[in-house]
Write a protein that holds these residues in place. Structure first.
Motif, PDB file in Angstrom:
ATOM      1  N   GLY A  67     -33.179 -41.289 -28.855  1.00 43.96           N
ATOM      2  CA  GLY A  67     -34.604 -41.467 -28.633  1.00 43.96           C
ATOM      3  C   GLY A  67     -35.029 -41.061 -27.238  1.00 43.96           C
ATOM      4  N   THR A 114     -37.644 -38.233 -28.539  1.00 42.43           N
ATOM      5  CA  THR A 114     -38.941 -38.812 -28.896  1.00 42.43           C
ATOM      6  C   THR A 114     -40.095 -38.097 -28.211  1.00 42.43           C
ATOM      7  N   GLU A 115     -41.039 -37.636 -29.028  1.00 43.77           N
ATOM      8  CA  GLU A 115     -42.279 -36.979 -28.582  1.00 43.77           C
ATOM      9  C   GLU A 115     -42.030 -35.671 -27.825  1.00 43.77           C
ATOM     10  N   ARG A 171     -42.941 -33.355 -34.413  1.00 42.40           N
ATOM     11  CA  ARG A 171     -42.295 -34.128 -33.356  1.00 42.40           C
ATOM     12  C   ARG A 171     -41.720 -35.415 -33.926  1.00 42.40           C
ATOM     13  N   ILE A 172     -40.670 -35.865 -33.271  1.00 44.00           N
ATOM     14  CA  ILE A 172     -40.036 -37.129 -33.657  1.00 44.00           C
ATOM     15  C   ILE A 172     -40.766 -38.264 -32.955  1.00 44.00           C
ATOM     16  N   ARG A 173     -41.299 -39.188 -33.752  1.00 46.37           N
ATOM     17  CA  ARG A 173     -42.050 -40.312 -33.188  1.00 46.37           C
ATOM     18  C   ARG A 173     -41.124 -41.434 -32.716  1.00 46.37           C
ATOM     19  N   THR A 174     -40.133 -41.777 -33.531  1.00 53.93           N
ATOM     20  CA  THR A 174     -39.209 -42.854 -33.169  1.00 53.93           C
ATOM     21  C   THR A 174     -37.801 -42.515 -33.654  1.00 53.93           C
ATOM     22  N   VAL A 175     -36.829 -43.046 -32.953  1.00 55.62           N
ATOM     23  CA  VAL A 175     -35.437 -43.016 -33.395  1.00 55.62           C
ATOM     24  C   VAL A 175     -34.950 -44.454 -33.377  1.00 55.62           C
ATOM     25  N   MET A 227     -34.650 -41.133 -37.968  1.00 54.33           N
ATOM     26  CA  MET A 227     -35.582 -40.409 -37.107  1.00 54.33           C
ATOM     27  C   MET A 227     -36.881 -40.224 -37.878  1.00 54.33           C
TER      28      MET A 227
END
Length: 280
Positions: A15, A19-20, A44-48, A57
């Protein structure tokens, strides 16, 4: 197999670099997933986060990339474009302008549509995560006393991911020892004080392992053994992998037994075997 604390630490590290962040590429070893890689890289990955031993993810379009390390999977984080020196088989690569997150040797990877995780054959059966805010000692006492779980032997129950996601072999041995509970005992047969202690130890030891990178023994005990020159493997736990060593509490020899086809360590004096009426 990595347990919940280890996977949560991996999720934190991933993360921190994903993240972002804009993604420059996504690559899958498996053709059925590679078909979605180019489109996934536009998001985009918001949270891990971890859920038990699973890693999730969550992307900005609602899709979730699920992976499970099982026995051999391992994540590496490198500078973008770099790869580790390893004989492992690369299964997933996610790159940003600065970093590469690389998953090797894992066989369990899936891309899930929004809400699809509820029907997933593994995720859909998981119990609450051991690190979830709602997994308090009070919640654990109620769950242990519930009709669904109260008659289960604790040596098996603590490994059941439907009961609680994230516990594994070393945590099972350490939780039972620190609670003074034999693996044959059932939650329904424990008195209130022992049940409360067990519930506290589940949460406390999982958190200690997360904070220390896998240590469950008290800090002072760990420091003393490290100062004596013992390797870290011999300092991490009070009973796990300490067969025939003296118990830190009473001096009796730690025993290794097979329980549910997995090794379990206990002190025969601190964790006496229950009588026939008290066991499963």
């Amino acid at each position: 197999m990595p347990e919940g604390p280890e996977i949560r630490r991996v999720a934190d590290r991933l993360g921190g670099v994903l993240t972002e962040q804009p993604l420059t590429s996504v690559w899958f070893r498996f053709p059925h997933l590679q078909a979605s890689a180019e489109d996934l890289a536009r998001h985009r990955i918001r949270t891990v986060r971890s859920w038990g031993k699973a890693l999730l993810m969550e992307f900005d379009d609602g899709r979730t990339l699920y992976s499970h390390n099982q026995l051999y999977g391992r994540w590496f984080i490198r500078r973008a474009g770099n790869r580790p020196q390893t004989d492992r088989d690369l299964r997933l690569a996610i790159e940003t302008p600065k970093h590469a997150a690389l998953l090797y040797s894992a066989s369990e990877i899936a891309l899930l549509a929004p809400g699809e995780w509820q029907a997933h054959p593994f995720l859909g059966r998981l119990g609450p995560d051991v690190f979830a805010p709602g997994t308090t000692p009070a919640f654990l006492r109620r769950r242990l006393r519930s009709d669904r779980f109260r008659k289960r032997a604790l040596g098996g129950l603590l490994m059941d991911q439907q009961f609680l996601a994230g516990l594994g072999n070393y945590l099972r041995s350490e939780i039972l020892f620190n609670s003074g509970v034999h693996p044959d005992q059932r939650a329904g047969d424990l008195d209130d004080a022992t049940l409360a202690l067990l519930a506290r130890q589940i949460r406390a030891l999982a958190r200690r392992a997360y904070l220390t990178g896998g240590e469950t023994a008290p800090k002072a005990w760990v420091r003393a053994r490290k100062a004596a020159g013992l390797p870290r493997r011999a300092c991490r736990h009070l009973v796990f992998e300490r067969e025939e060593a003296p118990c830190a509490t009473c001096g009796a020899r730690i025993r290794r037994v097979e329980y549910g086809s997995r090794r379990l360590y206990l002190c025969p004096d601190c964790q006496p075997k229950p009588t026939a009426g008290e066991s499963a």
